[in-house]
Design an enzyme around this catalytic site. Structure first.
Site, mmCIF file in Angstrom:
data_model
loop_
_atom_site.group_PDB
_atom_site.id
_atom_site.type_symbol
_atom_site.label_atom_id
_atom_site.label_comp_id
_atom_site.label_asym_id
_atom_site.label_seq_id
_atom_site.Cartn_x
_atom_site.Cartn_y
_atom_site.Cartn_z
ATOM 1 N N ASN A 14 0.826 -1.205 0.000
ATOM 2 C CA ASN A 14 0.000 0.000 0.000
ATOM 3 C C ASN A 14 0.863 1.259 0.000
ATOM 4 O O ASN A 14 0.532 2.243 -0.664
ATOM 5 C CB ASN A 14 -0.968 0.022 1.190
ATOM 6 C CG ASN A 14 -2.301 -0.589 0.847
ATOM 7 O OD1 ASN A 14 -2.811 -0.444 -0.258
ATOM 8 N ND2 ASN A 14 -2.893 -1.282 1.809
ATOM 9 N N HIS A 104 -9.088 -0.413 6.612
ATOM 10 C CA HIS A 104 -9.353 -1.713 7.236
ATOM 11 C C HIS A 104 -9.867 -2.659 6.159
ATOM 12 O O HIS A 104 -10.706 -2.271 5.347
ATOM 13 C CB HIS A 104 -10.405 -1.546 8.343
ATOM 14 C CG HIS A 104 -10.626 -2.798 9.112
ATOM 15 N ND1 HIS A 104 -9.714 -3.276 10.039
ATOM 16 C CD2 HIS A 104 -11.630 -3.707 9.068
ATOM 17 C CE1 HIS A 104 -10.171 -4.413 10.536
ATOM 18 N NE2 HIS A 104 -11.327 -4.697 9.962
#
EC number: 2.1.2.2
Length: 189
Positions: A14, A104
């Site tokens: 990420n 999340h």
């Protein structure tokens, strides 16, 4: 120019995706990356991309005064958790209100809370025969995964999907949407 500081704990996919998204951006830049693991692969990724990366130990994070002072001196417009697995200390949340966001790997409020990350989430999604999963980007507060939701994106899950397939689908959503959501948060504020 608005500056982002990233926090990560693992391999940094990420982080790499976010850094590449903002390369050459006219109004937003990634200043640096912090990790709680000295040997995290995210450091190698950062070195390859020319992004400063710093590691810190547990006491420096829990006590927080030194790290917090460094963050205050850097004056980030946004602190982005990108696979960071530690709970953010209350002092940091208080000093950066609505300036810390997290992603999340589930559709909160389902499958959130302490210990619910990565494969643990995907295992529960599979065990509960969910028809969809996804991502939730939210502000960080004093409780795991309970901050105000910024945006959610979902993906269909087939009953035949393995935990690894669910993880792959969710990660595709992360890479597709997280940088854009970060950009939107920064341009709306």
């Amino acid at each position: 120019m608005k500056h982002i500081i990233l926090f990560a704990s693992g391999s940094g996919t990420n982080v790499e995706n976010i850094v590449k998204y903002f390369e050459g951006h006219s109004a937003i830049a990634v200043s640096c990356v912090f990790t709680n693991k000295r040997d995290a692969f995210v450091i190698d990724r950062c070195n390859a991309m020319g992004v400063p990366a710093f590691s810190f130990n547990g006491p420096a994070f829990k006590n927080g005064s030194i790290l917090l002072q460094i963050l205050k001196n850097l004056k980030p417009d946004l602190i982005v958790l990108a696979g960071f697995l530690r709970k953010i200390p209350s002092e940091m949340v208080a000093d950066f209100p609505e300036k810390i966001i997290n992603i999340h790997p589930a559709l909160l409020p389902k499958y959130g809370g302490k210990g619910m990350y990565g494969k643990h989430v995907h295992r529960e999604v599979k065990a509960n025969k969910e028809k969809e999963s996804g991502i939730t980007v939210h502000y960080v507060n004093d409780h795991y995964d309970e901050g105000a939701i910024i945006e959610q994106r979902s993906v269909s899950i087939a009953s035949s999907d393995s935990e690894d397939e669910i993880a792959r689908k969710v990660q595709e959503l992360e890479h597709l949407h997280y940088p854009r959501i970060i950009e939107a948060v920064l341009t709306e504020n």
